[in-house]
Design a protein around this motif. Structure first.
Motif, PDB file in Angstrom:
ATOM      1  N   LYS A 131      13.774  83.849  35.633  1.00  0.00           N
ATOM      2  CA  LYS A 131      13.206  84.240  33.853  1.00  0.00           C
ATOM      3  C   LYS A 131      11.996  85.450  34.667  1.00  0.00           C
ATOM      4  O   LYS A 131      12.236  86.574  33.511  1.00  0.00           O
ATOM      5  N   GLN A 132      10.497  85.702  35.713  1.00  0.00           N
ATOM      6  CA  GLN A 132       9.828  86.150  35.094  1.00  0.00           C
ATOM      7  C   GLN A 132      10.490  87.642  36.207  1.00  0.00           C
ATOM      8  O   GLN A 132      10.056  88.342  35.353  1.00  0.00           O
ATOM      9  N   ARG A 133      11.400  87.488  36.782  1.00  0.00           N
ATOM     10  CA  ARG A 133      11.241  89.386  37.578  1.00  0.00           C
ATOM     11  C   ARG A 133      12.536  90.075  36.789  1.00  0.00           C
ATOM     12  O   ARG A 133      12.555  91.300  36.527  1.00  0.00           O
ATOM     13  N   GLN A 134      13.227  88.617  36.072  1.00  0.00           N
ATOM     14  CA  GLN A 134      14.344  89.438  34.860  1.00  0.00           C
ATOM     15  C   GLN A 134      13.662  89.729  34.106  1.00  0.00           C
ATOM     16  O   GLN A 134      13.670  91.926  33.377  1.00  0.00           O
ATOM     17  N   ALA A 135      12.819  89.759  33.725  1.00  0.00           N
ATOM     18  CA  ALA A 135      10.734  90.034  32.388  1.00  0.00           C
ATOM     19  C   ALA A 135      10.847  91.405  33.258  1.00  0.00           C
ATOM     20  O   ALA A 135       9.957  92.492  32.478  1.00  0.00           O
ATOM     21  N   ILE A 136      10.278  91.688  34.815  1.00  0.00           N
ATOM     22  CA  ILE A 136       9.717  92.137  35.295  1.00  0.00           C
ATOM     23  C   ILE A 136      10.718  93.461  35.116  1.00  0.00           C
ATOM     24  O   ILE A 136      10.761  94.764  35.307  1.00  0.00           O
ATOM     25  N   ALA A 137      11.637  93.402  35.782  1.00  0.00           N
ATOM     26  CA  ALA A 137      12.990  94.352  35.232  1.00  0.00           C
ATOM     27  C   ALA A 137      13.039  95.068  33.865  1.00  0.00           C
ATOM     28  O   ALA A 137      13.523  96.410  34.116  1.00  0.00           O
ATOM     29  N   SER A 138      13.031  94.274  33.461  1.00  0.00           N
ATOM     30  CA  SER A 138      13.142  95.035  31.613  1.00  0.00           C
ATOM     31  C   SER A 138      11.972  95.798  31.578  1.00  0.00           C
ATOM     32  O   SER A 138      12.070  96.639  31.047  1.00  0.00           O
ATOM     33  N   GLU A 139      11.257  95.618  31.986  1.00  0.00           N
ATOM     34  CA  GLU A 139       9.963  96.878  32.015  1.00  0.00           C
ATOM     35  C   GLU A 139       9.618  97.707  33.055  1.00  0.00           C
ATOM     36  O   GLU A 139       9.796  98.399  32.229  1.00  0.00           O
ATOM     37  N   VAL A 140       9.982  97.896  34.267  1.00  0.00           N
ATOM     38  CA  VAL A 140      10.466  98.947  34.978  1.00  0.00           C
ATOM     39  C   VAL A 140      12.047 100.092  34.428  1.00  0.00           C
ATOM     40  O   VAL A 140      11.401 100.674  34.942  1.00  0.00           O
ATOM     41  N   ASP A 141      12.884  99.565  33.853  1.00  0.00           N
ATOM     42  CA  ASP A 141      13.963  99.751  33.502  1.00  0.00           C
ATOM     43  C   ASP A 141      13.453 101.243  31.794  1.00  0.00           C
ATOM     44  O   ASP A 141      13.795 101.935  31.911  1.00  0.00           O
ATOM     45  N   GLN A 142      12.482  99.901  31.538  1.00  0.00           N
ATOM     46  CA  GLN A 142      12.120 100.632  29.796  1.00  0.00           C
ATOM     47  C   GLN A 142      10.425 101.980  31.152  1.00  0.00           C
ATOM     48  O   GLN A 142      10.982 102.838  30.362  1.00  0.00           O
ATOM     49  N   LEU A 143      10.237 101.542  31.723  1.00  0.00           N
ATOM     50  CA  LEU A 143       9.895 102.546  32.524  1.00  0.00           C
ATOM     51  C   LEU A 143      10.484 103.861  32.949  1.00  0.00           C
ATOM     52  O   LEU A 143      10.128 105.225  33.139  1.00  0.00           O
ATOM     53  N   ASN A 189      13.064 104.696  32.043  1.00  0.00           N
ATOM     54  CA  ASN A 189      13.863 105.681  30.597  1.00  0.00           C
ATOM     55  C   ASN A 189      12.586 106.405  29.731  1.00  0.00           C
ATOM     56  O   ASN A 189      12.805 107.486  30.004  1.00  0.00           O
ATOM     57  N   HIS A 190      11.103 106.183  30.431  1.00  0.00           N
ATOM     58  CA  HIS A 190      10.438 107.104  30.052  1.00  0.00           C
ATOM     59  C   HIS A 190      10.359 107.832  30.921  1.00  0.00           C
ATOM     60  O   HIS A 190      10.078 109.203  30.379  1.00  0.00           O
ATOM     61  N   GLU A 238      12.163 109.020  32.584  1.00  0.00           N
ATOM     62  CA  GLU A 238      13.353 110.430  31.692  1.00  0.00           C
ATOM     63  C   GLU A 238      12.979 111.586  30.813  1.00  0.00           C
ATOM     64  O   GLU A 238      13.491 112.542  31.034  1.00  0.00           O
ATOM     65  N   SER A 239      12.257 110.693  30.431  1.00  0.00           N
ATOM     66  CA  SER A 239      11.855 111.694  29.111  1.00  0.00           C
ATOM     67  C   SER A 239      10.198 112.592  29.488  1.00  0.00           C
ATOM     68  O   SER A 239      10.324 113.875  29.120  1.00  0.00           O
ATOM     69  N   ILE A 240       9.545 111.944  29.877  1.00  0.00           N
ATOM     70  CA  ILE A 240       9.050 112.865  30.210  1.00  0.00           C
ATOM     71  C   ILE A 240       9.518 114.288  31.620  1.00  0.00           C
ATOM     72  O   ILE A 240       8.987 115.080  31.230  1.00  0.00           O
ATOM     73  N   ALA A 241      10.264 114.014  32.080  1.00  0.00           N
ATOM     74  CA  ALA A 241      11.615 114.762  33.180  1.00  0.00           C
ATOM     75  C   ALA A 241      11.970 116.040  31.983  1.00  0.00           C
ATOM     76  O   ALA A 241      12.305 117.492  32.457  1.00  0.00           O
ATOM     77  N   ASN A 242      12.289 115.173  31.218  1.00  0.00           N
ATOM     78  CA  ASN A 242      12.255 116.440  29.741  1.00  0.00           C
ATOM     79  C   ASN A 242      11.603 117.033  29.204  1.00  0.00           C
ATOM     80  O   ASN A 242      11.666 117.395  28.102  1.00  0.00           O
ATOM     81  N   THR A 243      10.990 117.130  29.495  1.00  0.00           N
ATOM     82  CA  THR A 243       9.583 117.637  28.632  1.00  0.00           C
ATOM     83  C   THR A 243       9.536 119.312  27.895  1.00  0.00           C
ATOM     84  O   THR A 243       9.771 119.796  28.881  1.00  0.00           O
ATOM     85  N   ARG A 244       9.454 119.069  26.402  1.00  0.00           N
ATOM     86  CA  ARG A 244       9.731 120.838  26.784  1.00  0.00           C
ATOM     87  C   ARG A 244       8.711 120.789  25.760  1.00  0.00           C
ATOM     88  O   ARG A 244       7.461 120.569  25.058  1.00  0.00           O
ATOM     89  N   VAL A 245       7.836 122.777  26.089  1.00  0.00           N
ATOM     90  CA  VAL A 245       7.524 123.752  25.454  1.00  0.00           C
ATOM     91  C   VAL A 245       7.648 123.893  24.601  1.00  0.00           C
ATOM     92  O   VAL A 245       8.371 125.599  25.470  1.00  0.00           O
ATOM     93  N   ASN A 246       6.598 124.929  23.736  1.00  0.00           N
ATOM     94  CA  ASN A 246       7.758 125.785  23.223  1.00  0.00           C
ATOM     95  C   ASN A 246       9.508 125.917  23.166  1.00  0.00           C
ATOM     96  O   ASN A 246      10.123 126.807  22.944  1.00  0.00           O
ATOM     97  N   ASN A 247       9.467 124.976  23.171  1.00  0.00           N
ATOM     98  CA  ASN A 247      11.342 124.438  23.419  1.00  0.00           C
ATOM     99  C   ASN A 247      12.128 124.921  24.579  1.00  0.00           C
ATOM    100  O   ASN A 247      12.862 125.169  24.737  1.00  0.00           O
ATOM    101  N   LYS A 248      11.378 124.614  24.835  1.00  0.00           N
ATOM    102  CA  LYS A 248      11.504 125.115  26.605  1.00  0.00           C
ATOM    103  C   LYS A 248      11.649 123.951  27.763  1.00  0.00           C
ATOM    104  O   LYS A 248      10.307 123.088  27.237  1.00  0.00           O
ATOM    105  N   TYR A 249      12.718 123.732  29.034  1.00  0.00           N
ATOM    106  CA  TYR A 249      12.679 122.442  29.506  1.00  0.00           C
ATOM    107  C   TYR A 249      11.564 123.064  30.815  1.00  0.00           C
ATOM    108  O   TYR A 249      11.919 123.799  31.460  1.00  0.00           O
ATOM    109  N   ILE A 250      10.717 122.294  31.093  1.00  0.00           N
ATOM    110  CA  ILE A 250       9.956 123.012  32.118  1.00  0.00           C
ATOM    111  C   ILE A 250       9.708 122.323  33.171  1.00  0.00           C
ATOM    112  O   ILE A 250       8.939 122.297  34.127  1.00  0.00           O
TER     113      ILE A 250
END
Length: 350
Positions: A105-117, A119-120, A122-134
């Motif tokens: 269960k502890q590893r499951q909780a860690i897996a959930s956090e790593v999965d969220q990280l 996804n985060h 992915e959002s950093i990789a899709n950073t846009r500046v002035n509506n442009k993907y950098i």
């Protein structure tokens, strides 16, 4: 030579007209602050002024370009800094989970956090500046990372000439192949055609899973000098990067995973962190060069404006003295002219 009254009057009027002309020119110079208002005033000064003004405008444009360069680099560096922080957190969680005393269960909780990280990231990789993907090379309008496509398994045997353009192939060494309609086959980054077997050491993903654009975004910061302002996305946000994190999540969720298995993942994470640090260091080196270019442009702007001012601008004190002198001469000219005009009968009748 016989000098007549009409000759005296004509000469007087001509001199007065020239005096008015000089007064008008000096007044215009004081009003505009410029030596010339039209090319006919002084063609040499006007021609030089056009060249100096073009130089000033050019330097000012390069300074505006520098603002765009700083915008790209500052956002890129901030994003890489955040990626590094996220990776350090994932490493910390992996180290904890590699302890066999951790329950499922502890590893499951860690897996959930790593999965969220993940996804985060992915959002950093899709950073846009002035509506442009950098982080998508020169393709600033396209989304560089799509986790749904990364996590989707594609069978190489299902790819043929009809659907090949919808897929990109990735080799273990990071080589990327894209379908080219002209050559009728897959080509590498150099444009060379590559014969791809139905099965082999390639992984197929839908186009858009990760960035495959390797072209630099160059901005001109000085005449003939272009600087690359973006990072190479394949060095950070690669298919291996997100796939390895996805595998880590799966391992953390699996009850069969041992502490030794997770310890091996730590080495994989360290490899990705090293690439992030290297890319950030390379970006920092280019940032230092931009600062030197900015200092040089500042000096060029000062020199260009100073030269243009010396060529075009008046010496206000000198011009005021000349205007005062011209006014005195003009008044004297009017007084002399009034005396030489031939008296009329009306004057005697007074």
């Amino acid at each position: 030579m016989r000098v007549t009254q009409s000759m005296l009057s004509a000469n007087s009027l001509r001199h007065i007209q020239n005096s008015y002309k000089n007064l008008g020119k000096l007044e215009e110079q004081l009003t505009t602050g410029k030596k010339v208002s039209r090319p006919s005033d002084d063609p040499v000064v006007a021609m030089k002024g056009m060249r100096y003004r073009s130089q000033v405008v050019e330097v000012e444009q390069f300074n505006r370009n520098l603002s765009e360069v700083y915008n790209w680099m500052d956002n890129g560096d901030a994003a890489l800094d955040e990626v590094n922080s996220v990776m350090q957190r994932i490493r910390e969680l992996t180290v904890k989970a590699s302890n066999d005393t951790y329950e499922e269960k502890q590893r499951q909780a860690i897996a959930s956090e790593v999965d969220q990280l993940r996804n985060h990231l992915e959002s950093i990789a899709n950073t846009r500046v002035n509506n442009k993907y950098i982080f998508n090379g020169s393709d600033t309008s396209g989304k560089p990372v799509d986790l749904s496509k990364i996590d989707q398994e594609v069978d190489l045997s299902t790819i043929d000439a009809n659907n090949a353009k919808d897929y990109a192939l990735f080799a273990e060494d990071g080589t990327q192949l894209l379908w080219n309609d002209i050559s009728g086959g897959f080509i590498d980054a150099s444009g060379a055609k590559v014969e791809v077997p139905v099965t082999g050491d390639y992984i197929a993903k839908e186009v858009g899973a990760v960035s495959v654009n390797q072209k630099d975004v160059n901005i001109e910061v000085s005449k003939g000098v272009n600087l690359n302002v973006n990072i190479t996305p394949q060095n950070v946000f690669s298919l291996d990067f997100f796939s390895d994190l996805g595998k880590l999540v799966s391992d953390l969720k699996s009850p069969e995973t041992t502490g030794d298995d997770l310890s091996k993942s730590i080495g994989v994470l360290d490899g990705h962190v090293d690439k992030i640090i290297s890319e950030r260091a390379e970006l920092g080196a280019r940032y230092n060069r931009v600062e030197m270019v900015e200092s040089r442009l500042s000096s060029q702007e000062i020199i260009a404006k100073s030269t243009m001012s010396e060529n075009e601008d008046i010496d206000a004190e000198k011009t005021i003295i000349e205007l005062t002198s011209q006014e005195t001469l003009h008044r004297a000219s009017l007084a002399v002219g009034a005396k030489i005009i031939q008296p009329s009968l009306i004057d005697f009748l007074r």
